[in-house]
Scaffold this motif. Sequence first.
Motif, PDB file in Angstrom:
ATOM      1  N   SER A 112       0.910  -1.183   0.090  1.00  0.00           N
ATOM      2  CA  SER A 112       0.019  -0.067   0.130  1.00  0.00           C
ATOM      3  C   SER A 112       0.933   1.233   0.153  1.00  0.00           C
ATOM      4  O   SER A 112       0.426   2.253  -0.609  1.00  0.00           O
ATOM      5  N   ARG A 113       2.032   1.202   0.708  1.00  0.00           N
ATOM      6  CA  ARG A 113       2.812   2.466   0.624  1.00  0.00           C
ATOM      7  C   ARG A 113       4.334   2.014   0.716  1.00  0.00           C
ATOM      8  O   ARG A 113       5.023   2.760  -0.305  1.00  0.00           O
ATOM      9  N   ALA A 114       4.841   1.008   0.945  1.00  0.00           N
ATOM     10  CA  ALA A 114       6.294   0.727   0.743  1.00  0.00           C
ATOM     11  C   ALA A 114       6.702   0.408  -0.483  1.00  0.00           C
ATOM     12  O   ALA A 114       5.781   0.065  -1.432  1.00  0.00           O
ATOM     13  N   LYS A 115       7.886   0.320  -0.812  1.00  0.00           N
ATOM     14  CA  LYS A 115       8.609   0.115  -2.302  1.00  0.00           C
ATOM     15  C   LYS A 115       8.701  -1.365  -2.552  1.00  0.00           C
ATOM     16  O   LYS A 115       8.739  -1.905  -3.658  1.00  0.00           O
ATOM     17  N   GLY A 116       8.960  -2.047  -1.189  1.00  0.00           N
ATOM     18  CA  GLY A 116       9.144  -3.569  -1.366  1.00  0.00           C
ATOM     19  C   GLY A 116       9.172  -4.198  -0.069  1.00  0.00           C
ATOM     20  O   GLY A 116       8.937  -3.410   0.896  1.00  0.00           O
ATOM     21  N   LEU A 117       9.776  -5.462  -0.035  1.00  0.00           N
ATOM     22  CA  LEU A 117       9.810  -6.064   1.204  1.00  0.00           C
ATOM     23  C   LEU A 117      10.550  -5.677   2.365  1.00  0.00           C
ATOM     24  O   LEU A 117      10.156  -5.409   3.484  1.00  0.00           O
ATOM     25  N   LEU A 118      11.807  -5.240   1.876  1.00  0.00           N
ATOM     26  CA  LEU A 118      12.700  -4.677   2.706  1.00  0.00           C
ATOM     27  C   LEU A 118      12.502  -3.082   3.343  1.00  0.00           C
ATOM     28  O   LEU A 118      12.974  -2.521   4.295  1.00  0.00           O
ATOM     29  N   ASP A 119      11.407  -2.649   2.683  1.00  0.00           N
ATOM     30  CA  ASP A 119      10.862  -1.036   2.972  1.00  0.00           C
ATOM     31  C   ASP A 119       9.684  -1.239   3.919  1.00  0.00           C
ATOM     32  O   ASP A 119       9.282  -0.065   4.108  1.00  0.00           O
ATOM     33  N   LEU A 120       9.168  -2.360   4.190  1.00  0.00           N
ATOM     34  CA  LEU A 120       8.067  -2.509   5.013  1.00  0.00           C
ATOM     35  C   LEU A 120       8.444  -1.851   6.405  1.00  0.00           C
ATOM     36  O   LEU A 120       9.452  -2.298   6.857  1.00  0.00           O
ATOM     37  N   PRO A 121       7.338  -1.222   7.330  1.00  0.00           N
ATOM     38  CA  PRO A 121       7.603  -0.865   8.672  1.00  0.00           C
ATOM     39  C   PRO A 121       7.637  -2.030   9.381  1.00  0.00           C
ATOM     40  O   PRO A 121       7.190  -3.196   9.172  1.00  0.00           O
ATOM     41  N   PRO A 122       8.217  -1.787  10.635  1.00  0.00           N
ATOM     42  CA  PRO A 122       8.190  -2.713  11.823  1.00  0.00           C
ATOM     43  C   PRO A 122       6.895  -3.362  12.014  1.00  0.00           C
ATOM     44  O   PRO A 122       5.953  -2.189  11.972  1.00  0.00           O
ATOM     45  N   ASN A 123       6.894  -4.499  12.271  1.00  0.00           N
ATOM     46  CA  ASN A 123       5.353  -5.057  12.579  1.00  0.00           C
ATOM     47  C   ASN A 123       4.162  -4.917  11.401  1.00  0.00           C
ATOM     48  O   ASN A 123       3.139  -5.017  11.640  1.00  0.00           O
ATOM     49  N   ALA A 124       4.746  -4.928  10.259  1.00  0.00           N
ATOM     50  CA  ALA A 124       3.926  -4.687   8.976  1.00  0.00           C
ATOM     51  C   ALA A 124       2.786  -5.783   9.033  1.00  0.00           C
ATOM     52  O   ALA A 124       3.157  -7.123   9.346  1.00  0.00           O
ATOM     53  N   LYS A 125       1.727  -5.396   8.554  1.00  0.00           N
ATOM     54  CA  LYS A 125       0.455  -6.369   8.396  1.00  0.00           C
ATOM     55  C   LYS A 125       0.398  -7.098   6.827  1.00  0.00           C
ATOM     56  O   LYS A 125       0.544  -6.115   6.050  1.00  0.00           O
ATOM     57  N   PRO A 142      10.761 -11.902  11.137  1.00  0.00           N
ATOM     58  CA  PRO A 142       9.897 -12.424  12.655  1.00  0.00           C
ATOM     59  C   PRO A 142       8.637 -11.383  13.131  1.00  0.00           C
ATOM     60  O   PRO A 142       7.851 -11.740  13.743  1.00  0.00           O
ATOM     61  N   ASP A 143       9.087 -10.110  12.570  1.00  0.00           N
ATOM     62  CA  ASP A 143       7.917  -9.251  13.078  1.00  0.00           C
ATOM     63  C   ASP A 143       6.650  -9.056  12.531  1.00  0.00           C
ATOM     64  O   ASP A 143       5.675  -8.344  12.991  1.00  0.00           O
ATOM     65  N   LEU A 144       6.531  -9.688  11.241  1.00  0.00           N
ATOM     66  CA  LEU A 144       5.441  -9.619  10.587  1.00  0.00           C
ATOM     67  C   LEU A 144       4.283  -9.823  11.024  1.00  0.00           C
ATOM     68  O   LEU A 144       4.270 -10.902  11.804  1.00  0.00           O
ATOM     69  N   GLN A 145       3.083  -9.127  10.923  1.00  0.00           N
ATOM     70  CA  GLN A 145       1.737  -9.666  11.300  1.00  0.00           C
ATOM     71  C   GLN A 145       1.072 -10.176  10.232  1.00  0.00           C
ATOM     72  O   GLN A 145       0.709  -9.464   9.189  1.00  0.00           O
ATOM     73  N   ILE A 146       0.864 -11.540  10.224  1.00  0.00           N
ATOM     74  CA  ILE A 146       0.132 -12.195   9.054  1.00  0.00           C
ATOM     75  C   ILE A 146      -1.320 -12.299   8.894  1.00  0.00           C
ATOM     76  O   ILE A 146      -1.917 -12.510  10.336  1.00  0.00           O
ATOM     77  N   GLU A 147      -2.060 -11.743   8.243  1.00  0.00           N
ATOM     78  CA  GLU A 147      -3.635 -11.742   8.048  1.00  0.00           C
ATOM     79  C   GLU A 147      -3.941 -12.593   7.201  1.00  0.00           C
ATOM     80  O   GLU A 147      -3.576 -12.526   5.970  1.00  0.00           O
ATOM     81  N   PRO A 148      -4.999 -13.619   7.505  1.00  0.00           N
ATOM     82  CA  PRO A 148      -5.607 -14.516   6.503  1.00  0.00           C
ATOM     83  C   PRO A 148      -6.306 -13.621   5.417  1.00  0.00           C
ATOM     84  O   PRO A 148      -6.843 -12.500   5.310  1.00  0.00           O
ATOM     85  N   THR A 161      -6.699  -2.414   0.788  1.00  0.00           N
ATOM     86  CA  THR A 161      -7.332  -1.092   1.555  1.00  0.00           C
ATOM     87  C   THR A 161      -8.304  -1.261   2.777  1.00  0.00           C
ATOM     88  O   THR A 161      -8.062  -0.831   3.749  1.00  0.00           O
ATOM     89  N   SER A 162      -9.275  -2.322   2.363  1.00  0.00           N
ATOM     90  CA  SER A 162     -10.327  -2.262   3.249  1.00  0.00           C
ATOM     91  C   SER A 162      -9.761  -3.006   4.966  1.00  0.00           C
ATOM     92  O   SER A 162     -10.375  -2.702   5.758  1.00  0.00           O
ATOM     93  N   LEU A 163      -8.887  -3.904   5.054  1.00  0.00           N
ATOM     94  CA  LEU A 163      -8.162  -4.470   6.084  1.00  0.00           C
ATOM     95  C   LEU A 163      -7.084  -3.544   6.704  1.00  0.00           C
ATOM     96  O   LEU A 163      -6.282  -3.866   7.367  1.00  0.00           O
ATOM     97  N   ASN A 164      -6.783  -2.424   5.872  1.00  0.00           N
ATOM     98  CA  ASN A 164      -5.712  -1.715   6.220  1.00  0.00           C
ATOM     99  C   ASN A 164      -4.335  -2.161   6.203  1.00  0.00           C
ATOM    100  O   ASN A 164      -3.488  -2.284   7.322  1.00  0.00           O
ATOM    101  N   LEU A 165      -3.845  -3.217   5.336  1.00  0.00           N
ATOM    102  CA  LEU A 165      -2.910  -3.857   5.111  1.00  0.00           C
ATOM    103  C   LEU A 165      -1.590  -3.073   4.517  1.00  0.00           C
ATOM    104  O   LEU A 165      -1.753  -2.301   3.974  1.00  0.00           O
TER     105      LEU A 165
END
Length: 310
Positions: A112-125, A142-148, A161-165
């Motif tokens: 939604s915002r990051a450029k790629g995997l390594l650009d994701l914020p801490p505890n990214a969903k 290891p800090d990723l939050q996995i959403e089904p 967008t709707s789950l704000n991932l």
Amino acid sequence: MADQILIKIGTRGSPLALWQAEHVAALLERRNPNVKTELVVIKTKGDKILDVPLAKVGGKGLFVKEIEESLLDGRTDMAVHSMKDVPSEFPPGLCLAAIMEREDPRDALICSRAKGLLDLPPNAKIGTSSLRRSAQLLALMPDLQIEPLRGNIGTRLDKLTSLNLDAIVLAAAGVKRMAMDDKVSEYIPEETVLPAVGQGAMGIEIREDDPVAGPLARALNHEPTQVIVTGERAFLKRLDGGCQVPVAAHGRLKGDFLQLTGVIAGVDGTPIFRDSVSGKKEDAKELGVKLAEKLLNAGGKAVLDELLDH
């Protein structure tokens, strides 16, 4: 003029499944002027249960069983599947006639915002219902939050967008076939997340003794893809892995040699076992089994045993 032949093609009703079936139909009609095709849309168990992660639905063949029944009772003559959905065993009377040329086998990250995997914020969903994807991503971060996340590609994109991932992970092949590759932030390298067995390849299933559909389908087989996917599927069959376990395998052909890489992981990414084997392409099945044995002996067996006990 030769008599016209009608071939009924069984398919799921999702936009991607319909694209795949229409692609096969167009190829058949283009190569065989006397062939006319008709798509038969069939709802599978996997299409009906959308509110539960695949790993919890259980069972193999969630997206193929009802389509196979239509082949057996004569409602359809061919079935077009994504190879990653096809169980390693076929019902008596049915067989895989062709594996078609593979599209990009990698996973695609849509942020939604990051450029790629390594650009994701801490505890990214991150949205995914694939244990294979989530385990390998958690091994890396290891800090990723996995959403089904279930549903077709459009539904999953809406949920970003709707789950704000922060991101979702999809198969690159499906995204490209749906002409949505402009939405991809990053194609995840195989060194980071190994693809699912058969990912990106399409298979055509028929009745074993069908004298008409058999030759038509076999003419669409792509031998290099068939060799690679055969090795990957032999690996999965040896592990007896369905959707419930985080395993992955990917093959590459280099001349007459096949290199297979495989992964077995714990659900949370630890432990994770990864290894490769290579050998002659005609030994694809044996190589798949050899790779599976290698990972099982390295510690993968204990991981799978624990998962299957739960």
